[in-house]
Write an enzyme that holds these catalytic residues in place. Structure first.
Site, PDB file in Angstrom:
ATOM      1  N   THR A 186      16.033   0.323  -6.487  1.00 51.84           N
ATOM      2  CA  THR A 186      14.637  -0.125  -6.205  1.00 51.84           C
ATOM      3  C   THR A 186      14.671   0.199  -4.557  1.00 51.84           C
ATOM      4  OG1 THR A 186      15.593  -2.253  -5.625  1.00 51.84           O
ATOM      5  CG2 THR A 186      14.625  -1.964  -7.844  1.00 51.84           C
ATOM      6  N   GLU A 332      13.108  -1.646 -12.814  1.00 47.03           N
ATOM      7  CA  GLU A 332      14.115  -2.437 -13.864  1.00 47.03           C
ATOM      8  C   GLU A 332      13.698  -2.125 -15.426  1.00 47.03           C
ATOM      9  OE1 GLU A 332      12.617  -3.446 -10.902  1.00 47.03           O
ATOM     10  OE2 GLU A 332      14.031  -4.430  -9.852  1.00 47.03           O
ATOM     11  N   LYS A 443      -2.047 -17.838  -0.624  1.00 43.77           N
ATOM     12  CA  LYS A 443      -2.079 -19.229  -1.140  1.00 43.77           C
ATOM     13  C   LYS A 443      -2.956 -19.922   0.118  1.00 43.77           C
ATOM     14  CE  LYS A 443       2.354 -18.775  -3.413  1.00 43.77           C
ATOM     15  NZ  LYS A 443       3.201 -17.421  -2.463  1.00 43.77           N
ATOM     16  N   TRP A 448      -4.832 -20.070  -5.239  1.00 48.64           N
ATOM     17  CA  TRP A 448      -4.613 -18.720  -5.158  1.00 48.64           C
ATOM     18  C   TRP A 448      -5.537 -17.616  -4.970  1.00 48.64           C
ATOM     19  CZ3 TRP A 448       0.277 -17.478  -8.636  1.00 48.64           C
ATOM     20  CH2 TRP A 448       1.395 -18.326  -8.337  1.00 48.64           C
TER      21      TRP A 448
HETATM   22  P1  ADP Z   1       9.245   0.023  -6.191  1.00 48.70           P
HETATM   23  O1  ADP Z   1       8.093  -0.424  -5.304  1.00 48.70           O
HETATM   24  O2  ADP Z   1      10.275   0.568  -5.658  1.00 48.70           O
HETATM   25  O3  ADP Z   1       8.505   1.578  -6.578  1.00 48.70           O
HETATM   26  P2  ADP Z   1       8.812  -0.395  -8.737  1.00 48.70           P
HETATM   27  O4  ADP Z   1       8.444   1.059  -9.121  1.00 48.70           O
HETATM   28  O5  ADP Z   1       9.837  -1.010  -9.583  1.00 48.70           O
HETATM   29  O6  ADP Z   1       9.441  -0.500  -7.319  1.00 48.70           O
HETATM   30  O7  ADP Z   1       7.480  -1.385  -8.643  1.00 48.70           O
HETATM   31  C1  ADP Z   1       7.258  -2.141  -9.462  1.00 48.70           C
HETATM   32  C2  ADP Z   1       6.072  -3.020  -9.353  1.00 48.70           C
HETATM   33  O8  ADP Z   1       4.784  -2.342  -8.912  1.00 48.70           O
HETATM   34  C3  ADP Z   1       5.584  -3.947 -10.378  1.00 48.70           C
HETATM   35  O9  ADP Z   1       6.332  -5.075 -10.730  1.00 48.70           O
HETATM   36  C4  ADP Z   1       4.269  -4.379  -9.832  1.00 48.70           C
HETATM   37  O10 ADP Z   1       4.347  -5.374  -8.862  1.00 48.70           O
HETATM   38  C5  ADP Z   1       3.839  -3.245  -9.252  1.00 48.70           C
HETATM   39  N1  ADP Z   1       3.042  -2.488 -10.063  1.00 48.70           N
HETATM   40  C6  ADP Z   1       3.456  -1.213 -11.119  1.00 48.70           C
HETATM   41  N2  ADP Z   1       2.114  -0.705 -11.646  1.00 48.70           N
HETATM   42  C7  ADP Z   1       1.337  -1.633 -11.288  1.00 48.70           C
HETATM   43  C8  ADP Z   1      -0.210  -1.610 -11.705  1.00 48.70           C
HETATM   44  N3  ADP Z   1      -0.842  -0.815 -12.633  1.00 48.70           N
HETATM   45  N4  ADP Z   1      -1.039  -2.579 -11.044  1.00 48.70           N
HETATM   46  C9  ADP Z   1      -0.574  -3.430 -10.259  1.00 48.70           C
HETATM   47  N5  ADP Z   1       0.829  -3.546  -9.879  1.00 48.70           N
HETATM   48  C10 ADP Z   1       1.502  -2.496 -10.455  1.00 48.70           C
END
Ligand code: ADP
Length: 548
Positions: A186, A332, A443, A448
């Site tokens: 990540t 993950e 917040k 929220w």
């Molecule tokens: P990185 O930021 O390292 O690329 P990830 O790809 O694992 O990490 O990111 C996952 C996160 O991205 C999710 O937990 C969520 O917060 C956000 N995310 C992914 N797809 C969407 C979406 N379509 N809309 C909103 N948030 C999203």
């Protein structure tokens, strides 16, 4: 229990490329290369080169479980690495070149990579870090002898030379399907990056889960997908595995990912579907506006990785006649969890209703269970109203981080579901709405405010190209929203105009206390808005609503 009497055959990644070489043998794989030209071959050709590479890896001494790193753009050689490394039971560790150098050094050492395959573009980056790389990690440049750069890298090997001397056939070894096949870290906005170790089993099951989505995401035999999503992060959303299964023609874009370059490549190769993060589509939309049309043949855009702004979805659908699918997932997982796949009846619904569904993050894929919980971990109803932390469970969901007990300890709840760090609601039809990331939600006085919803509304303003909402501290309300925006080329707007525009779109108490205009917004290594950097940059900003 009466045990079923079916064969216990392991689900292995190698079976995908074997299937493609046999059943999708003539399907073309197209790559815009670092060398500047366009390379073409078929899945059958690919299988032969994958065999050569796998044979070389074994001869070099790569053993099952060893980690082999890649630092490369989307192209056929990177694709070959995915299958050759996993095929012999080793682990393909894809590295995101946009990580900070410190993080890159951390992850190659944490993973203890034995080889690093890199595009020539990245030679200077690794040269600078060479003395901090794992001892004995050998660099391999992804090119032929003629393109080998002058480099200070220690003992660099030349990819095409390695392949030249090897046999182009291989019988893949069979082993436990729970063996690791891929590793991805990540981006780690806080603390060190954390490694997610995908298994052959999780990868196969996730790929088959994606097949269910099929047509709606451009997975059609003989048609072309342009993966803007990188092979260097979360397995390009599963595309390298699922395209060969379907017989989809990949058009790998190489290093040029700006709007005009993507438009030109899509036009030239008659790409039918393209996958990427919203920032990419903002760039492409700007180019489409300039040209007054979508690229020839483009029908489907799959957007994910961060919330796609509603106005962008509307523009692509209404003005350019494209079909947008919005998806959600994370590193993950393998990684897609949900997609806005509409039933036939839903597709015939009025446009506004359809766009409403497309603004959600979609419905879960088969094999990915979702639950939302309150602060005490109690399940909340899927009534479209209640919102809380989102947790996931499934055969393609991580059970622990790679060699990181501290991070793993907090990753799951008592029932074994994995925490996503997202806040969401789910409606009775199963549509998932990501409200925010837990750390980005504002917040204000105990209530929220969703930064995503506010950004979405602001993106509807005709002068705004891109924007982010972050929490700014406020003595009375604790936090209040601050909108930071980039204006479209040649457009102007004032803070009051933006606030007036928002006035009938969000609750009054949601209106941002201030609107700031900047030249550019910071993005993370995965192309998402970096709210962490923005918060840091504006941490001393005094809101005009703070009495003085
Ligand atoms: P990185 O930021 O390292 O690329 P990830 O790809 O694992 O990490 O990111 C996952 C996160 O991205 C999710 O937990 C969520 O917060 C956000 N995310 C992914 N797809 C969407 C979406 N379509 N809309 C909103 N948030 C999203």
């Amino acid at each position: 229990m009466l045990r079923g009497l079916m064969m216990d055959r392991p689900l292995l990644v190698s079976s995908i490329i074997d299937y493609a070489a046999e059943i999708r043998s003539d399907t073309e794989v197209v790559s815009a290369r670092v060398e500047g030209d366009v390379h073409r071959y078929t899945y059958a050709d690919s299988r032969r080169r994958i065999a050569r590479l796998a044979n070389w890896l074994r001869a070099y001494g790569i053993r099952p479980g060893d980690r082999v790193a890649t630092l490369a753009w989307n192209g056929y050689r990177h694709f070959e690495l995915y299958f050759a490394v996993a095929g012999i039971g080793a682990v393909c560790h894809t590295i995101n070149p946009r990580l900070f150098p410190e993080q890159l050094v951390y992850i190659v050492n944490h993973a203890d990579d034995r080889l690093l395959f890199l595009d020539t573009t990245f030679a200077p980056l690794i040269e600078k870090l060479a003395d901090r790389m794992p001892k004995g990690m050998r660099p391999v440049l992804l090119c032929d002898r003629a393109h080998m750069p002058e480099t200070g890298l220690p003992d660099p090997l030349c990819y095409e030379e390695l392949l030249a001397d090897q046999s182009d056939t291989i019988v893949w070894p069979e082993f436990d399907e729970n063996a690791a096949c891929g590793l991805c870290y990540t981006s780690g906005t806080t603390g060190n990056p954390k490694g997610v170790l995908y298994s052959h089993r999780s990868t196969l099951l996730h790929s088959m889960g994606m097949l269910v989505a099929g047509d709606g995401i451009g997975l059609r035999p003989g048609q072309s997908i342009l993966p803007v999503v990188p092979l260097f992060h979360v397995n390009a959303w599963g595309l390298p595995y699922v395209m060969p299964l379907v017989g989809t023609r990949p058009v790998f874009p190489g290093p040029k990912l700006d709007g005009p370059s993507l438009f030109a490549l899509m036009d030239q190769e008659k790409v039918t579907a393209a996958w990427g993060v919203p920032t990419v589509w903002l760039g492409l939309a700007a180019e489409m506006r300039k040209q007054g049309r979508a690229p020839a043949g483009l029908e489907i855009v799959l957007t994910g990785g961060s919330a796609a702004p509603g106005p962008l979805i509307r523009e692509l659908e209404t003005d350019f006649g494209l079909d947008i699918t919005h998806g959600w997932g994370m590193t993950e997982m393998s990684p897609v969890g949900s997609l806005t796949l509409l039933d036939e009846g839903m597709k015939r619904a009025p446009a506004e209703k359809r766009l409403g569904w497309k603004n959600s993050q979609g419905r879960r894929l088969f094999g990915c269970d979702l639950k939302i919980v309150d602060d005490d971990g109690n399940r909340l109803p899927h009534d479209g109203v209640a919102f809380g932390e989102l947790l996931v469970r499934g055969a393609a969901v991580m059970s622990a981080y790679f060699n990181d007990e501290a991070a793993s300890a907090a990753a799951h709840d008592a029932e074994g579901w994995m925490r996503t760090g997202d806040v969401a609601r789910i409606d009775p039809d199963g549509f998932l709405y990501i409200v925010d990331r837990t750390k980005d939600v504002i917040k204000s006085g105990g209530e929220w405010i969703s930064s995503i919803d506010l950004e979405n509304a602001a993106m509807g303003h005709p002068a705004i190209q891109e924007c982010a909402v972050i929490a700014a501290s406020h003595p009375k309300w604790a936090e209040r929203p601050l909108l930071v925006a980039v204006l479209k080329e040649g457009r102007t707007a004032t803070a009051d105009e933006i606030r007036d525009f928002l006035a009938d779109k969000v609750a009054k108490w949601w209106l941002p206390d201030d609107v700031l205009f900047v030249e550019e917004l910071p993005h993370t290594a995965t192309g998402k808005l970096s709210k962490l950097q923005l918060r840091e940059r504006f941490k001393d900003h005094v809101l005009p609503t703070v009495e003085g």
